[in-house]
Design an enzyme around this catalytic site. Structure first.
Site, PDB file in Angstrom:
ATOM      1  N   SER A 162       0.826  -1.198   0.000  1.00 44.12           N
ATOM      2  CA  SER A 162       0.000   0.000   0.000  1.00 44.12           C
ATOM      3  C   SER A 162       0.876   1.271   0.000  1.00 44.12           C
ATOM      4  O   SER A 162       1.655   1.482  -0.939  1.00 44.12           O
ATOM      5  CB  SER A 162      -0.972  -0.031   1.183  1.00 44.12           C
ATOM      6  N   ASP A 222     -10.187  -4.787  -4.366  1.00 49.03           N
ATOM      7  CA  ASP A 222      -9.544  -3.898  -3.400  1.00 49.03           C
ATOM      8  C   ASP A 222     -10.297  -2.571  -3.369  1.00 49.03           C
ATOM      9  O   ASP A 222     -10.296  -1.826  -4.351  1.00 49.03           O
ATOM     10  CB  ASP A 222      -8.078  -3.681  -3.792  1.00 49.03           C
ATOM     11  N   HIS A 249      -7.761  -5.754   0.033  1.00 49.13           N
ATOM     12  CA  HIS A 249      -6.550  -5.017   0.405  1.00 49.13           C
ATOM     13  C   HIS A 249      -5.732  -5.818   1.420  1.00 49.13           C
ATOM     14  O   HIS A 249      -5.785  -5.549   2.627  1.00 49.13           O
ATOM     15  CB  HIS A 249      -6.956  -3.663   0.987  1.00 49.13           C
TER      16      HIS A 249
END
Length: 270
Positions: A162, A222, A249
Site C-alpha cells: 500500500s 480492493d 486489500h
C-alpha cells in the site's frame, strides 16, 4: 522446492545403501551416483536466503505488519528472510486502522500505528487517491529507508504494501536516477501499490521506465487501492510481472500466489 528435491534424492539414493551384500556392482554404482545427486541437491537447498526489506502500509504498527506478513514468511521459508519496517511517524488518530487496539491506553512502541507521510499539513491523514495539500514527513520517511538499507542491509529486494509500495517505487526511481542513498535492489515486490501523488512525487517514476525486475500484486475487489491504480504503477516498470487475486486489500498467500512468489524469486537464487 529444493529442500523437497533434496529429501526425495536421499530416498532414491538410499535404495542400495540398505540392500543385501549381493547387490551388484552396477547397483552399487547407481547408489553412488544417486548419493552424488543428493549431495548436489542438498547444496542447492543450502543456498543463501534472499533478504527482503518490507515496508509497511499506512497505519500499520511494526508488530501488526510482522503479523500480517507471517503467512508470507512461512510460505517463503528457506527462500527469503523478511525484515519489516514501519513508517517513522506515529498516527495519533488511528481509529479503525489495521492492527489498532480499541482501548484508549498507551500502547507499546512496536504496536503504535505508524505512517510514512501525511497528505495534509495539520491532520495525520493520508488519502492515496486524492491530490494532497502537502507531503508532510516524506523526507523523514526516505531517510528512515536509507538508514535501514545502510544499517540492516545488504538486501536483495524490497517489498512494499500500500503506502509502503508507493514509497518503495519512489525509492527505486530515485535510486535509478542516481541518488546514492538508494542502491538499486535486484528486484521489487509491490502489493496494492500506486503512483504517489503530489509535489513532484510522481515525476521520478514517470520520467522513464524503471529497469529492475518487479512483481505487482493486487486484488480485483480492493476497495482501498483500486486495481487500475496498481496497473498504472505496473506500467512504469520494464518487463513487470503481475499477480492478481479475487480478494481485497491484503497480501495474498494462497497456494497459487505462493507458487507465483517462489517462481519470481527463483530467478535471483545464487
Amino acid at each position: 522446492m529444493a529442500m523437497f528435491a533434496c529429501s526425495e534424492a536421499r530416498l532414491q539414493g538410499g535404495g542400495c545403501f540398505g540392500s543385501r551384500p549381493s547387490c551388484s556392482s552396477s547397483a552399487r554404482g547407481k547408489a553412488a551416483s544417486g548419493s552424488s545427486v543428493a549431495h548436489a541437491l542438498c547444496r542447492m537447498a543450502a543456498r543463501p536466503l534472499l533478504r527482503i526489506l518490507c515496508l509497511a502500509g499506512f497505519r500499520q504498527s511494526e508488530r501488526g505488519f510482522r503479523e500480517k506478513t507471517g503467512a508470507l514468511r512461512k510460505a517463503l521459508r528457506g527462500r527469503a528472510e523478511l525484515v519489516c519496517l514501519s513508517g517513522p511517524h506515529p498516527v495519533v488518530d488511528a481509529a479503525g486502522s489495521e492492527g489498532a487496539r480499541p482501548d484508549s491506553g498507551p500502547c507499546p512502541p512496536e504496536e503504535q500505528p505508524q505512517g510514512w507521510w501525511f497528505s495534509e499539513q495539520e491532520a495525520d491523514v493520508f488519502l492515496a487517491l486524492e491530490e494532497p495539500t502537502a507531503c508532510r514527513g516524506l523526507e523523514e520517511a526516505l531517510e528512515t529507508v536509507a538508514q535501514a538499507l545502510n544499517k540492516l542491509g545488504p538486501f536483495d529486494g524490497i517489498l512494499g504494501f500500500s503506502q509502503g509500495a508507493a514509497l518503495a517505487a519512489l525509492v527505486c526511481a530515485l535510486g535509478q536516477g542516481g541518488d546514492p542513498r538508494f542502491p538499486l535492489p535486484r528486484f521489487v515486490i509491490l502489493v496494492s501499490g500506486f503512483c504517489p501523488r503530489g509535489l513532484g512525487l510522481m515525476e521520478p517514476i514517470m520520467q522513464g521506465p524503471l529497469s529492475l525486475p518487479s512483481l505487482h500484486v493486487f486484488g480485483d475487489t480492493d476497495g482501498v487501492i483500486p486495481s487500475q491504480e496498481s496497473m498504472q504503477l505496473c506500467s512504469r516498470f520494464d518487463g513487470a510481472v503481475t499477480l492478481t487475486h479475487s480478494g481485497g486489500h491484503f497480501i495474498p498467500v494462497a497456494a497459487p500466489q505462493r507458487q507465483a512468489y517462489l517462481k519470481f524469486l527463483d530467478q535471483f537464487a545464487d
